[in-house]
Design a protein around this motif. Structure first.
Motif, PDB file in Angstrom:
ATOM      1  N   VAL A  44       0.821  -1.215   0.000  1.00 42.92           N
ATOM      2  CA  VAL A  44       0.000   0.000   0.000  1.00 42.92           C
ATOM      3  C   VAL A  44       0.860   1.273   0.000  1.00 42.92           C
ATOM      4  N   GLY A  45       2.188   1.121  -0.015  1.00 40.35           N
ATOM      5  CA  GLY A  45       3.055   2.288  -0.069  1.00 40.35           C
ATOM      6  C   GLY A  45       3.478   2.818   1.288  1.00 40.35           C
ATOM      7  N   LYS A  46       3.501   1.939   2.293  1.00 40.14           N
ATOM      8  CA  LYS A  46       3.867   2.356   3.649  1.00 40.14           C
ATOM      9  C   LYS A  46       5.284   2.922   3.707  1.00 40.14           C
ATOM     10  N   SER A  47       6.230   2.243   3.061  1.00 38.13           N
ATOM     11  CA  SER A  47       7.616   2.712   3.076  1.00 38.13           C
ATOM     12  C   SER A  47       7.764   4.019   2.315  1.00 38.13           C
ATOM     13  N   THR A  48       7.019   4.167   1.239  1.00 37.20           N
ATOM     14  CA  THR A  48       7.054   5.416   0.481  1.00 37.20           C
ATOM     15  C   THR A  48       6.544   6.571   1.318  1.00 37.20           C
ATOM     16  N   VAL A  49       5.455   6.346   2.043  1.00 37.64           N
ATOM     17  CA  VAL A  49       4.918   7.394   2.917  1.00 37.64           C
ATOM     18  C   VAL A  49       5.918   7.736   4.016  1.00 37.64           C
ATOM     19  N   THR A  50       6.594   6.717   4.559  1.00 37.25           N
ATOM     20  CA  THR A  50       7.630   6.964   5.563  1.00 37.25           C
ATOM     21  C   THR A  50       8.710   7.874   5.011  1.00 37.25           C
ATOM     22  N   THR A  72      12.225  -8.369   7.181  1.00 38.78           N
ATOM     23  CA  THR A  72      12.233  -9.341   6.082  1.00 38.78           C
ATOM     24  C   THR A  72      11.974  -8.694   4.719  1.00 38.78           C
ATOM     25  N   GLY A  73      11.529  -7.456   4.707  1.00 39.69           N
ATOM     26  CA  GLY A  73      11.290  -6.766   3.440  1.00 39.69           C
ATOM     27  C   GLY A  73      11.738  -5.327   3.487  1.00 39.69           C
ATOM     28  N   PRO A  74      13.003  -5.056   3.842  1.00 38.63           N
ATOM     29  CA  PRO A  74      13.473  -3.675   3.997  1.00 38.63           C
ATOM     30  C   PRO A  74      13.581  -2.955   2.654  1.00 38.63           C
ATOM     31  N   SER A  75      13.082  -1.734   2.606  1.00 41.48           N
ATOM     32  CA  SER A  75      13.105  -1.000   1.340  1.00 41.48           C
ATOM     33  C   SER A  75      13.505   0.469   1.478  1.00 41.48           C
ATOM     34  N   GLU A 122      20.162  -8.114  -1.678  1.00 42.42           N
ATOM     35  CA  GLU A 122      19.270  -9.202  -2.077  1.00 42.42           C
ATOM     36  C   GLU A 122      19.337 -10.394  -1.124  1.00 42.42           C
ATOM     37  N   GLN A 123      20.282 -10.368  -0.186  1.00 41.83           N
ATOM     38  CA  GLN A 123      20.444 -11.490   0.730  1.00 41.83           C
ATOM     39  C   GLN A 123      19.193 -11.652   1.589  1.00 41.83           C
ATOM     40  N   PRO A 124      18.520 -12.815   1.543  1.00 45.53           N
ATOM     41  CA  PRO A 124      17.265 -12.989   2.277  1.00 45.53           C
ATOM     42  C   PRO A 124      17.494 -13.197   3.763  1.00 45.53           C
ATOM     43  N   VAL A 125      16.481 -12.865   4.545  1.00 47.60           N
ATOM     44  CA  VAL A 125      16.501 -13.116   5.983  1.00 47.60           C
ATOM     45  C   VAL A 125      15.608 -14.325   6.251  1.00 47.60           C
ATOM     46  N   ASP A 154       9.608   2.564   9.985  1.00 41.58           N
ATOM     47  CA  ASP A 154       8.847   1.922   8.917  1.00 41.58           C
ATOM     48  C   ASP A 154       8.540   0.505   9.383  1.00 41.58           C
ATOM     49  N   MET A 155       7.319   0.288   9.838  1.00 43.48           N
ATOM     50  CA  MET A 155       6.961  -0.966  10.482  1.00 43.48           C
ATOM     51  C   MET A 155       6.547  -2.031   9.465  1.00 43.48           C
ATOM     52  N   PRO A 156       6.686  -3.304   9.818  1.00 42.94           N
ATOM     53  CA  PRO A 156       6.201  -4.364   8.940  1.00 42.94           C
ATOM     54  C   PRO A 156       4.680  -4.342   8.915  1.00 42.94           C
ATOM     55  N   PRO A 157       4.090  -4.831   7.826  1.00 41.21           N
ATOM     56  CA  PRO A 157       2.623  -4.847   7.758  1.00 41.21           C
ATOM     57  C   PRO A 157       2.036  -5.893   8.707  1.00 41.21           C
ATOM     58  N   GLY A 158       0.806  -5.649   9.133  1.00 47.93           N
ATOM     59  CA  GLY A 158       0.100  -6.651   9.925  1.00 47.93           C
ATOM     60  C   GLY A 158       0.236  -6.468  11.414  1.00 47.93           C
TER      61      GLY A 158
END
Length: 281
Positions: A44-50, A72-75, A122-125, A154-158
């Motif tokens: 939904v664009g949470k990181s963009t809004v941050t 797990t999804g840092p952007s 790109e290294q996964p967690v 910038d929090m994870p979703p959910g």
């Protein structure tokens, strides 16, 4: 001076002044206000809004930091165009303690993210919840933030482990909720709103992102996902509307070039967000 004196939750914590206060304190520096940016679902664009809010606060003269809490999804490094840089990890004497020196953006915003601590972004967690929350809290406490007016998380979703840890353990002053104007999305976001209310975390309002796209020829607003207005969705969430933001391909293009900071700084389209944020915070 006690830890409470420098805690953003001072005055709102049930354990204030107690030796059993569960709120974590930063080891290096002082943070005046901690604001979480959260949503019920991803995409939904949470990181963009941050990122937009961080740039606007910096542009208004505040000292700003960003903690990328979406382990797990840092952007956030991508938004600020610092994804090829790496944060410095310093060993503190003969102890096992470390200090993270965050990466500063071109505007001077201090950013820490797991993607700035790994060799490759790109290294996964591949970690379970307790490890993820442990890393997150260490990034918060052991980063050299200096003196900040605002730290945005910038929090994870959910409503999972990490979001719960942030709300319970980090002295978050308030939250900004990000949604899109769709009934299904609003229903999922409502879960986060109720969670915050149960944990006595103040919510400033909601940003309805990707609410429309402007026609290049006539300038009319075309609603892509729903005919309902942002005001209707905010009313359903029982939250003030901080901003109704469009799908903006120019912003996307500038993010891909690592120039989102400059674009947001010079674009008056996002002034509503910072004005309402300052009014309600």
């Amino acid at each position: 001076m006690s830890n409470c004196d420098s805690c953003p939750s001072k005055g709102n914590c049930s354990s204030e002044g107690s030796s059993t206060c569960s709120k974590l304190v930063t080891k290096y520096g002082k943070v005046k206000h901690i604001i979480g940016v959260i949503s019920g679902k991803g995409g939904v664009g949470k990181s963009t809004v941050t990122g937009i809010l961080a740039v606007q606060l910096k542009n208004a003269g505040y000292k700003v930091g960003v903690l990328d809490g979406d382990i797990t999804g840092p952007s956030m490094p991508r938004f600020f165009g610092i994804n090829n840089e790496r944060a410095e990890i310093l060993q503190m004497g003969d102890t096992e303690e470390v200090k993270f020196n965050p990466v500063e953006t071109s505007l001077g915003i201090k950013v820490i993210s797991l993607n700035l601590l790994t060799e490759q972004e790109e290294q996964p967690v591949i970690w379970r919840g307790p490890v993820i929350t442990g890393v997150l809290t260490q990034m918060y406490t052991d980063t050299d933030w200096g003196d900040l007016d605002y730290l945005l998380i910038d929090m994870p979703p959910g409503t999972g482990d990490v979001a719960l840890t942030i709300m319970q353990s980090i002295p978050v002053e308030s939250m900004v909720v990000v949604s899109t104007p769709q009934d299904m999305v609003s229903m999922i976001v409502k879960k986060v709103v109720i969670m915050a209310e149960k944990l006595n975390v103040k919510i400033l309002g909601v940003v309805e992102n990707m609410a429309y796209i402007k026609c290049n020829k006539c300038g009319d607003r075309i609603r892509v996902f729903s005919k309902k207005s942002a005001e209707e969705q905010a009313k359903y969430l029982n939250l003030p509307l901080l901003s109704e933001m469009p799908i903006n391909l120019d912003l996307v293009e500038n993010m891909e070039k690592g120039k989102a900071e400059e674009y947001v700084k010079s674009n008056g389209e996002y002034n509503e967000l910072i004005e309402n944020f300052k009014k309600l915070s």
